[in-house]
Design a protein around this motif. Structure first.
Motif, PDB file in Angstrom:
ATOM      1  N   THR A  77      37.265  48.865  48.193  1.00  0.00           N
ATOM      2  CA  THR A  77      37.529  49.795  47.098  1.00  0.00           C
ATOM      3  C   THR A  77      38.873  49.496  46.447  1.00  0.00           C
ATOM      4  OG1 THR A  77      38.573  51.391  48.582  1.00  0.00           O
ATOM      5  CG2 THR A  77      36.188  51.562  48.284  1.00  0.00           C
ATOM      6  N   LYS A  78      39.155  50.231  45.393  1.00  0.00           N
ATOM      7  CA  LYS A  78      40.407  50.046  44.663  1.00  0.00           C
ATOM      8  C   LYS A  78      41.620  50.359  45.519  1.00  0.00           C
ATOM      9  CE  LYS A  78      42.570  51.398  40.284  1.00  0.00           C
ATOM     10  NZ  LYS A  78      42.435  52.241  39.061  1.00  0.00           N
ATOM     11  N   ASP A  79      41.486  51.319  46.465  1.00  0.00           N
ATOM     12  CA  ASP A  79      42.592  51.666  47.359  1.00  0.00           C
ATOM     13  C   ASP A  79      42.500  50.914  48.691  1.00  0.00           C
ATOM     14  OD1 ASP A  79      40.292  52.994  47.905  1.00  0.00           O
ATOM     15  OD2 ASP A  79      41.210  54.945  48.232  1.00  0.00           O
ATOM     16  N   ASN A  80      41.883  49.725  48.664  1.00  0.00           N
ATOM     17  CA  ASN A  80      41.866  48.791  49.804  1.00  0.00           C
ATOM     18  C   ASN A  80      41.210  49.360  51.059  1.00  0.00           C
ATOM     19  OD1 ASN A  80      43.239  46.724  48.372  1.00  0.00           O
ATOM     20  ND2 ASN A  80      45.205  47.703  48.802  1.00  0.00           N
ATOM     21  N   ASN A 112      22.345  37.446  45.312  1.00  0.00           N
ATOM     22  CA  ASN A 112      23.760  37.101  45.110  1.00  0.00           C
ATOM     23  C   ASN A 112      24.344  37.853  43.923  1.00  0.00           C
ATOM     24  OD1 ASN A 112      23.749  35.298  47.265  1.00  0.00           O
ATOM     25  ND2 ASN A 112      23.054  33.595  45.973  1.00  0.00           N
ATOM     26  N   LEU A 113      23.555  37.970  42.858  1.00  0.00           N
ATOM     27  CA  LEU A 113      24.036  38.692  41.683  1.00  0.00           C
ATOM     28  C   LEU A 113      24.248  40.166  42.000  1.00  0.00           C
ATOM     29  CD1 LEU A 113      24.694  38.692  38.665  1.00  0.00           C
ATOM     30  CD2 LEU A 113      22.265  39.059  38.215  1.00  0.00           C
ATOM     31  N   THR A 114      23.367  40.755  42.792  1.00  0.00           N
ATOM     32  CA  THR A 114      23.505  42.163  43.180  1.00  0.00           C
ATOM     33  C   THR A 114      24.771  42.377  43.999  1.00  0.00           C
ATOM     34  OG1 THR A 114      21.104  42.435  43.197  1.00  0.00           O
ATOM     35  CG2 THR A 114      22.407  44.075  44.385  1.00  0.00           C
ATOM     36  N   ALA A 115      25.032  41.483  44.964  1.00  0.00           N
ATOM     37  CA  ALA A 115      26.228  41.609  45.803  1.00  0.00           C
ATOM     38  C   ALA A 115      27.497  41.488  44.966  1.00  0.00           C
ATOM     39  CB  ALA A 115      26.209  40.544  46.898  1.00  0.00           C
ATOM     40  N   THR A 116      27.513  40.530  44.035  1.00  0.00           N
ATOM     41  CA  THR A 116      28.694  40.340  43.184  1.00  0.00           C
ATOM     42  C   THR A 116      28.926  41.553  42.280  1.00  0.00           C
ATOM     43  OG1 THR A 116      28.317  37.955  43.185  1.00  0.00           O
ATOM     44  CG2 THR A 116      29.757  38.834  41.480  1.00  0.00           C
ATOM     45  N   THR A 117      27.858  42.053  41.696  1.00  0.00           N
ATOM     46  CA  THR A 117      27.975  43.223  40.806  1.00  0.00           C
ATOM     47  C   THR A 117      28.465  44.443  41.576  1.00  0.00           C
ATOM     48  OG1 THR A 117      26.158  42.353  39.466  1.00  0.00           O
ATOM     49  CG2 THR A 117      26.734  44.672  39.177  1.00  0.00           C
ATOM     50  N   LEU A 118      27.937  44.630  42.780  1.00  0.00           N
ATOM     51  CA  LEU A 118      28.357  45.769  43.598  1.00  0.00           C
ATOM     52  C   LEU A 118      29.838  45.688  43.931  1.00  0.00           C
ATOM     53  CD1 LEU A 118      27.503  48.312  45.175  1.00  0.00           C
ATOM     54  CD2 LEU A 118      26.981  46.822  47.114  1.00  0.00           C
ATOM     55  N   ARG A 119      30.316  44.500  44.289  1.00  0.00           N
ATOM     56  CA  ARG A 119      31.744  44.349  44.621  1.00  0.00           C
ATOM     57  C   ARG A 119      32.614  44.625  43.407  1.00  0.00           C
ATOM     58  NH1 ARG A 119      29.667  39.701  47.542  1.00  0.00           N
ATOM     59  NH2 ARG A 119      29.736  40.114  49.793  1.00  0.00           N
ATOM     60  N   ASN A 120      32.174  44.181  42.250  1.00  0.00           N
ATOM     61  CA  ASN A 120      32.986  44.412  41.040  1.00  0.00           C
ATOM     62  C   ASN A 120      33.067  45.894  40.696  1.00  0.00           C
ATOM     63  OD1 ASN A 120      33.430  41.666  40.740  1.00  0.00           O
ATOM     64  ND2 ASN A 120      31.655  41.376  39.395  1.00  0.00           N
ATOM     65  N   ILE A 121      31.956  46.601  40.830  1.00  0.00           N
ATOM     66  CA  ILE A 121      31.947  48.026  40.488  1.00  0.00           C
ATOM     67  C   ILE A 121      32.762  48.828  41.497  1.00  0.00           C
ATOM     68  CG2 ILE A 121      30.481  50.062  40.264  1.00  0.00           C
ATOM     69  CD1 ILE A 121      28.302  48.259  39.164  1.00  0.00           C
ATOM     70  N   ILE A 122      32.557  48.582  42.782  1.00  0.00           N
ATOM     71  CA  ILE A 122      33.285  49.324  43.809  1.00  0.00           C
ATOM     72  C   ILE A 122      34.767  48.997  43.755  1.00  0.00           C
ATOM     73  CG2 ILE A 122      33.509  49.729  46.296  1.00  0.00           C
ATOM     74  CD1 ILE A 122      31.002  50.895  45.046  1.00  0.00           C
ATOM     75  N   GLY A 123      35.120  47.780  43.343  1.00  0.00           N
ATOM     76  CA  GLY A 123      36.528  47.408  43.255  1.00  0.00           C
ATOM     77  C   GLY A 123      37.297  48.199  42.227  1.00  0.00           C
ATOM     78  N   ASP A 124      36.607  48.824  41.288  1.00  0.00           N
ATOM     79  CA  ASP A 124      37.275  49.663  40.279  1.00  0.00           C
ATOM     80  C   ASP A 124      37.293  51.136  40.662  1.00  0.00           C
ATOM     81  OD1 ASP A 124      37.737  47.448  38.685  1.00  0.00           O
ATOM     82  OD2 ASP A 124      35.844  47.662  37.601  1.00  0.00           O
ATOM     83  N   LEU A 125      36.749  51.471  41.828  1.00  0.00           N
ATOM     84  CA  LEU A 125      36.689  52.868  42.263  1.00  0.00           C
ATOM     85  C   LEU A 125      37.476  53.050  43.554  1.00  0.00           C
ATOM     86  CD1 LEU A 125      32.860  53.534  41.763  1.00  0.00           C
ATOM     87  CD2 LEU A 125      34.717  54.124  40.192  1.00  0.00           C
ATOM     88  N   ALA A 143      22.138  48.497  34.699  1.00  0.00           N
ATOM     89  CA  ALA A 143      22.386  47.945  33.360  1.00  0.00           C
ATOM     90  C   ALA A 143      22.868  46.494  33.439  1.00  0.00           C
ATOM     91  CB  ALA A 143      23.417  48.813  32.631  1.00  0.00           C
ATOM     92  N   ILE A 144      23.799  46.218  34.352  1.00  0.00           N
ATOM     93  CA  ILE A 144      24.347  44.857  34.458  1.00  0.00           C
ATOM     94  C   ILE A 144      23.289  43.886  34.962  1.00  0.00           C
ATOM     95  CG2 ILE A 144      26.052  43.441  35.664  1.00  0.00           C
ATOM     96  CD1 ILE A 144      27.902  45.890  35.667  1.00  0.00           C
ATOM     97  N   LEU A 145      22.554  44.254  35.998  1.00  0.00           N
ATOM     98  CA  LEU A 145      21.542  43.359  36.565  1.00  0.00           C
ATOM     99  C   LEU A 145      20.388  43.131  35.600  1.00  0.00           C
ATOM    100  CD1 LEU A 145      21.408  44.643  40.256  1.00  0.00           C
ATOM    101  CD2 LEU A 145      22.471  42.553  39.402  1.00  0.00           C
ATOM    102  N   ASP A 146      19.992  44.173  34.873  1.00  0.00           N
ATOM    103  CA  ASP A 146      18.885  44.019  33.933  1.00  0.00           C
ATOM    104  C   ASP A 146      19.250  43.040  32.822  1.00  0.00           C
ATOM    105  OD1 ASP A 146      16.304  44.651  32.888  1.00  0.00           O
ATOM    106  OD2 ASP A 146      17.282  45.900  31.388  1.00  0.00           O
ATOM    107  N   GLU A 147      20.476  43.119  32.353  1.00  0.00           N
ATOM    108  CA  GLU A 147      20.920  42.191  31.300  1.00  0.00           C
ATOM    109  C   GLU A 147      21.041  40.765  31.835  1.00  0.00           C
ATOM    110  OE1 GLU A 147      24.636  41.650  28.122  1.00  0.00           O
ATOM    111  OE2 GLU A 147      24.589  43.357  29.534  1.00  0.00           O
TER     112      GLU A 147
END
Length: 296
Positions: A77-80, A112-125, A143-147
């Protein structure tokens, strides 16, 4: 004879070849066909005949909605804070050609795309946001995976964060916090129950006091009405007595005797001093003398 046998064998071989190249595409299926190594067409539902040695079925694809359940993955997460999150992906192949030629190993690519997207989203929270924003995470990931999978002929319908597991120490703190919250709510409920009970008791006592006051008031009214009725009866009797006396034309001695009876009733009361007129005193002596005469 040998010629007939050869013709029969040839006919059987041709028949087997024809039968082997007849394909029936079932509902919710699609076949990708290549001709001489290049994409030719996509067979949909129905009966199809493949040209032997020239065409081949490259891939048989299911057009139904499919589910990918990924194992828990570590994210920060954003707070490590490192936590384990597992997701479920619901997708559907909409373009068999793009699915076949768009990406190598599409299932692995989606994972792999799902794992990367999840890490990016959680990293901002932060941790608290992650635990309380599942709907937001699901919407962003879909939305990100569908695109991203659109060039692969894949449509992502839904993404669900199935479970979020924080570190053990944070999980213990959360359990303690939840227990404290449950205890607080229980205490509030008990206090509200006691308050309600006290209100009911007070209301009951109030109603009882009102009923007692009404009963005492009613008793006093009835008593007063009884006394008034008694006085009325006495006054009526006196009035009747006076009327009878007037009709009988009494003399002075009878009137004085009645006055003496009245004084006797007064004497029976609570008065401590009684003043008797001289006329009645003489009459009282006369009555006493008359009593002695009659008794003698």
């Amino acid at each position: 004879m040998a010629g007939y046998i050869a013709l029969a064998i040839l006919a059987v071989a041709v028949l087997i070849l024809i039968i082997s190249n007849v394909h029936i595409v079932q509902q919710s299926k699609a076949y990708v066909i290549e001709r001489l190594g290049a994409f030719s067409t996509v067979w949909e539902v129905g009966l199809h005949l493949k040209v032997p040695f020239i065409e081949r079925v490259v891939r048989k694809i299911s057009l139904k909605e499919q589910v990918l359940d990924y194992p828990p993955q570590p994210v920060i997460t954003k707070d490590n804070v490192t936590m384990q999150i597992d997701t479920v992906l619901y997708f559907q192949i909409t373009d068999p050609k793009l699915y076949t030629y768009g990406v190598e190993h599409p299932m692995s690519a989606i994972e792999n795309l799902t794992a990367t997207t999840l890490r990016n989203i959680i990293g901002d929270l932060e941790l608290d946001q992650t635990l309380t924003s599942r709907d937001v995470i699901n919407t962003k990931m879909r939305a990100i995976l569908d695109e991203a999978t659109d060039p692969w002929g894949i449509k992502v319908n839904r993404v669900e964060v199935k479970n979020i597991v924080p570190p053990q120490d944070i999980q213990s703190s959360m359990e303690k916090q939840m227990k404290a919250e449950r205890d607080r709510r229980q205490a509030i409920l008990q206090a509200e129950g006691a308050k309600r009970s006290a209100i009911l008791v007070a209301e009951g006592e109030k109603e009882a006091a009102i009923l007692r006051a009404d009963a005492e008031k009613q008793a006093a009214v009835l008593k007063a009405e009884g006394e008034a009725a008694a006085i009325l009866e006495v006054q009526k009797a006196l009035a009747d007595s006076m009327r009878m006396l007037n009709e009988a034309a009494p003399n002075d001695q009878v009137i004085k005797l009645k006055a003496l009876e009245a004084m006797q009733k007064v004497a029976d009361g609570k008065a401590t001093k009684i003043i008797i007129p001289s006329e009645i005193q003489g009459l009282a002596g006369l009555a006493a003398t008359a009593k002695e005469v009659f008794n003698g």
